[in-house]
Design a protein around this motif. Structure first.
Motif, PDB file in Angstrom:
ATOM      1  N   GLY A  83       8.997 -11.141 -16.713  1.00 40.55           N
ATOM      2  CA  GLY A  83       8.624 -10.161 -15.506  1.00 40.55           C
ATOM      3  C   GLY A  83      10.131 -11.130 -15.013  1.00 40.55           C
ATOM      4  O   GLY A  83      10.630 -11.425 -14.688  1.00 40.55           O
ATOM      5  N   ILE A  84       9.644  -9.755 -13.288  1.00 41.93           N
ATOM      6  CA  ILE A  84      11.264 -10.226 -12.343  1.00 41.93           C
ATOM      7  C   ILE A  84      11.312  -9.292 -11.466  1.00 41.93           C
ATOM      8  O   ILE A  84       8.650  -9.258 -11.738  1.00 41.93           O
ATOM      9  N   GLU A  85      11.112 -10.037 -10.103  1.00 42.19           N
ATOM     10  CA  GLU A  85      10.620 -10.249  -9.311  1.00 42.19           C
ATOM     11  C   GLU A  85      11.933  -9.439  -7.892  1.00 42.19           C
ATOM     12  O   GLU A  85      12.862  -9.653  -8.769  1.00 42.19           O
ATOM     13  N   GLY A  86      12.076  -8.606  -7.176  1.00 44.20           N
ATOM     14  CA  GLY A  86      12.768  -8.021  -6.452  1.00 44.20           C
ATOM     15  C   GLY A  86      12.234  -7.203  -5.174  1.00 44.20           C
ATOM     16  O   GLY A  86      10.945  -7.403  -4.498  1.00 44.20           O
ATOM     17  N   ILE A  87      12.965  -6.133  -5.446  1.00 47.78           N
ATOM     18  CA  ILE A  87      12.878  -5.122  -3.801  1.00 47.78           C
ATOM     19  C   ILE A  87      12.831  -3.925  -3.865  1.00 47.78           C
ATOM     20  O   ILE A  87      14.224  -3.475  -4.672  1.00 47.78           O
ATOM     21  N   TRP A  88      12.011  -3.308  -3.996  1.00 48.17           N
ATOM     22  CA  TRP A  88      11.719  -1.565  -4.356  1.00 48.17           C
ATOM     23  C   TRP A  88      10.912  -1.274  -3.348  1.00 48.17           C
ATOM     24  O   TRP A  88      10.192   0.075  -3.761  1.00 48.17           O
ATOM     25  N   SER A  89       9.756  -1.981  -3.105  1.00 51.53           N
ATOM     26  CA  SER A  89       8.977  -1.373  -1.880  1.00 51.53           C
ATOM     27  C   SER A  89       9.465  -1.129  -0.642  1.00 51.53           C
ATOM     28  O   SER A  89      10.260  -2.181  -0.308  1.00 51.53           O
ATOM     29  N   ASP A  90       9.344  -1.115   0.321  1.00 50.52           N
ATOM     30  CA  ASP A  90       9.390  -0.490   1.447  1.00 50.52           C
ATOM     31  C   ASP A  90       9.388  -2.187   2.247  1.00 50.52           C
ATOM     32  O   ASP A  90      10.298  -2.001   3.469  1.00 50.52           O
ATOM     33  N   CYS A  91       8.722  -2.559   2.352  1.00 53.34           N
ATOM     34  CA  CYS A  91       8.438  -3.319   3.098  1.00 53.34           C
ATOM     35  C   CYS A  91       8.349  -4.841   2.701  1.00 53.34           C
ATOM     36  O   CYS A  91       8.313  -6.082   2.765  1.00 53.34           O
ATOM     37  N   ARG A 124       0.748  -7.062 -14.659  1.00 56.90           N
ATOM     38  CA  ARG A 124       0.652  -6.909 -12.833  1.00 56.90           C
ATOM     39  C   ARG A 124       1.777  -6.456 -12.765  1.00 56.90           C
ATOM     40  O   ARG A 124       2.714  -7.281 -12.019  1.00 56.90           O
ATOM     41  N   PHE A 125       1.635  -5.213 -11.446  1.00 56.83           N
ATOM     42  CA  PHE A 125       2.188  -5.057 -10.700  1.00 56.83           C
ATOM     43  C   PHE A 125       1.991  -5.948  -9.148  1.00 56.83           C
ATOM     44  O   PHE A 125       0.870  -5.234  -8.877  1.00 56.83           O
ATOM     45  N   THR A 126       2.922  -5.691  -8.968  1.00 54.75           N
ATOM     46  CA  THR A 126       2.067  -7.094  -6.603  1.00 54.75           C
ATOM     47  C   THR A 126       3.720  -5.825  -6.405  1.00 54.75           C
ATOM     48  O   THR A 126       4.529  -5.703  -6.281  1.00 54.75           O
ATOM     49  N   GLN A 127       2.924  -5.082  -4.828  1.00 51.04           N
ATOM     50  CA  GLN A 127       4.536  -4.740  -4.010  1.00 51.04           C
ATOM     51  C   GLN A 127       4.266  -4.393  -2.614  1.00 51.04           C
ATOM     52  O   GLN A 127       3.019  -4.822  -2.953  1.00 51.04           O
ATOM     53  N   HIS A 128       4.720  -4.259  -1.872  1.00 46.50           N
ATOM     54  CA  HIS A 128       4.808  -4.270  -0.075  1.00 46.50           C
ATOM     55  C   HIS A 128       5.318  -2.924   0.261  1.00 46.50           C
ATOM     56  O   HIS A 128       6.061  -2.279   1.146  1.00 46.50           O
ATOM     57  N   PRO A 129       4.045  -2.517  -0.133  1.00 44.18           N
ATOM     58  CA  PRO A 129       4.584  -0.886   0.593  1.00 44.18           C
ATOM     59  C   PRO A 129       3.887  -0.502   2.199  1.00 44.18           C
ATOM     60  O   PRO A 129       4.978   0.378   2.454  1.00 44.18           O
ATOM     61  N   ALA A 130       3.663  -1.760   2.785  1.00 47.56           N
ATOM     62  CA  ALA A 130       3.475  -1.166   4.104  1.00 47.56           C
ATOM     63  C   ALA A 130       3.818  -2.547   4.784  1.00 47.56           C
ATOM     64  O   ALA A 130       3.602  -2.720   4.323  1.00 47.56           O
ATOM     65  N   ALA A 183       1.681   4.115  -5.710  1.00 46.31           N
ATOM     66  CA  ALA A 183       1.964   4.468  -7.407  1.00 46.31           C
ATOM     67  C   ALA A 183       3.445   5.034  -6.732  1.00 46.31           C
ATOM     68  O   ALA A 183       4.326   4.849  -7.503  1.00 46.31           O
ATOM     69  N   VAL A 184       4.305   5.299  -5.152  1.00 44.36           N
ATOM     70  CA  VAL A 184       5.581   5.127  -5.355  1.00 44.36           C
ATOM     71  C   VAL A 184       6.529   4.360  -5.823  1.00 44.36           C
ATOM     72  O   VAL A 184       7.892   4.260  -6.611  1.00 44.36           O
ATOM     73  N   ALA A 185       5.835   2.525  -4.993  1.00 47.48           N
ATOM     74  CA  ALA A 185       6.824   1.646  -5.811  1.00 47.48           C
ATOM     75  C   ALA A 185       6.367   1.115  -7.165  1.00 47.48           C
ATOM     76  O   ALA A 185       7.089   0.664  -7.084  1.00 47.48           O
ATOM     77  N   VAL A 186       5.772   1.092  -7.343  1.00 51.96           N
ATOM     78  CA  VAL A 186       5.661   1.316  -9.069  1.00 51.96           C
ATOM     79  C   VAL A 186       6.164   2.596  -9.796  1.00 51.96           C
ATOM     80  O   VAL A 186       6.995   1.707 -10.968  1.00 51.96           O
ATOM     81  N   GLY A 187       6.264   3.171  -9.861  1.00 51.37           N
ATOM     82  CA  GLY A 187       7.363   4.620  -9.802  1.00 51.37           C
ATOM     83  C   GLY A 187       9.019   4.087 -10.176  1.00 51.37           C
ATOM     84  O   GLY A 187       9.458   3.984 -10.461  1.00 51.37           O
ATOM     85  N   ALA A 188       8.769   3.139  -8.838  1.00 55.52           N
ATOM     86  CA  ALA A 188      10.287   2.470  -8.627  1.00 55.52           C
ATOM     87  C   ALA A 188      10.610   1.792  -9.322  1.00 55.52           C
ATOM     88  O   ALA A 188      11.577   1.920 -10.093  1.00 55.52           O
ATOM     89  N   VAL A 189       9.524   0.956  -9.406  1.00 51.88           N
ATOM     90  CA  VAL A 189      10.216  -0.322 -10.670  1.00 51.88           C
ATOM     91  C   VAL A 189      10.295   0.557 -12.208  1.00 51.88           C
ATOM     92  O   VAL A 189      11.113   0.433 -12.647  1.00 51.88           O
TER      93      VAL A 189
END
Length: 406
Positions: A83-91, A124-130, A183-189
């Motif tokens: 697994g990785i953690e990082g910054i790829w969604s807007d918030c 599992r994807f966890t993102q913070h798009p807003a 979907a945009v956040a998943v596409g970025a990773v």
């Protein structure tokens, strides 16, 4: 947005039984052979292959579950996790990072079954798009579930999918509109992982002429298209070509210039590299240049890449390169790490002397066969350096004061 990977987590992947490795702009791993350094690079390469080809092809290319799974301990392991953690969604932030985790599990089937084992994935994807919103996409067994309170993501919910399907690989697997925030956040990773480059130049291939194509905009992982990449660098008209020439002349003073030509024994759409050398008539074809000269040209080329991927991994960066050239190499690597991340391995104290403690990762191997990465915290390294009255870090590592020795 400054997309980046903040850390890597690996469990039971070869010798990496429980590895949590923070990743900064530049991360350099040191340690004895077989301590697990290469396995860290291979784990990232595995995720890249999953994103490009899918889970099953990525497993098969590596010999299957048995080859990838940790082979120590009393019992065979039943799950591999990367697994990785990082910054790829807007918030996303360092305090609230995005995460992606893939697990591949194997269970024994009942007696009498046609197959001995069943293999399935968890994803599992966890993102913070807003602002203030965390969304997730989870694949377990034969279902995919989207959890989101964002109106722009729609209703979410669950759909049935194959047990080895991957949202990292299959763009249309998500029950979301393509332009929805999650979907945009998943596409970025997906895009970033697919572009991870594990750079391991094949000098024989790098010496050869190469066809002129769009591939010249990207230096291949084995540097097989080096001639075309250099042509693209020169034709771009920016500073990169002149800076590369300046570096080559510094570390190989005999070289006056680098020429890109169409070789007489090839058709016109191929490019070859020729070196103009001090004191010699004519030019030296790259096919006749020394192994070390070609390798250092490959390394300098990667540092001057104007369009780098999110992360480049380099195995044994010092291999075949004169120690006096390593200071310049380290400087160029640090400059390149302001444009993209680098994860490299080395066995050179001279190279380590050029690093900062937060860039330095010690790797060791336990008697159980498992890797210990990192084996020392940056603050522990700083304490040793202070206690030694600021001896160079590479010298301290070579002496055994920082661990990671034989």
């Amino acid at each position: 947005m400054n997309h980046r990977i903040l850390g890597l987590t690996v469990r039971n992947f070869r010798t990496l039984t429980d590895t949590k490795l923070p990743l900064g702009p530049l991360t350099v791993m040191v340690g004895p052979n077989a301590s697990g350094k290469s396995n860290v690079l291979h784990a990232l390469e595995f995720l890249g292959d999953v994103s490009r080809k899918g889970i099953e092809p990525a497993l098969e290319e590596r010999g299957g579950f048995d080859v990838l799974a940790f082979r120590g301990g009393r019992k065979p392991v039943s799950r591999i996790t990367v697994g990785i953690e990082g910054i790829w969604s807007d918030c996303a932030t360092e305090e609230a990072p995005d995460r992606y985790e893939l697990s591949v599990s194997r269970t024994r089937l009942p007696e009498g079954s046609r197959e001995r084992y069943s293999v399935y994935r968890g994803e599992r994807f966890t993102q913070h798009p807003a602002e203030g919103a965390e969304t997730s996409v989870e694949l377990t067994s034969g279902s995919l579930t989207v959890s989101s309170a964002l109106e722009a993501d729609g209703e979410g919910g669950s759909v049935n999918v194959g047990r080895m399907a991957s949202a990292l690989h299959q763009e249309r697997l998500l029950p979301l509109a393509e332009d929805s925030p999650s979907a945009v956040a998943v596409g970025a990773v997906r895009r970033h992982l697919s572009e991870i480059r594990v750079f391991d130049p094949d000098v024989r291939k790098a010496r050869q002429p190469w066809g002129i194509s769009e591939s010249g905009r990207y230096l291949e992982s084995d540097a097989s298209n080096l001639a075309d990449f250099l042509r693209g660098l020169k034709e771009d008209g920016g500073d990169a070509w002149e800076l590369l020439l300046e570096d080559v002349r510094t570390v190989v003073p005999q070289i006056r210039d680098i020429h890109l030509v169409t070789p007489p024994d090839f058709v016109s759409y191929r490019t070859a590299v020729e070196l103009e050398e001090e004191g010699l008539r004519g030019r030296t074809r790259l096919t006749d240049a020394s192994w070390g000269t070609v390798r250092i040209l490959c390394m300098l080329a990667i540092f001057h890449d104007p369009n780098p991927p999110l992360l480049t991994c380099i195995e044994e960066i010092d291999h075949g390169i004169h120690p006096h050239a390593l200071s310049l190499l380290a400087g160029r690597l640090r400059e390149a790490s302001t444009r993209s991340q680098f994860l490299v391995t080395t066995h050179s104290p001279v190279f380590v002397n050029e690093l900062e403690p937060e860039e330095f990762v010690v790797c060791e191997r336990r008697r159980s066969g498992a890797s210990l990465i990192p084996a020392r915290r940056p603050e522990d390294t700083r304490r040793v350096i202070e206690k030694s009255e600021y001896e160079p870090m590479g010298d301290l590592w070579y002496s055994g004061a920082l661990g990671g020795g034989l």
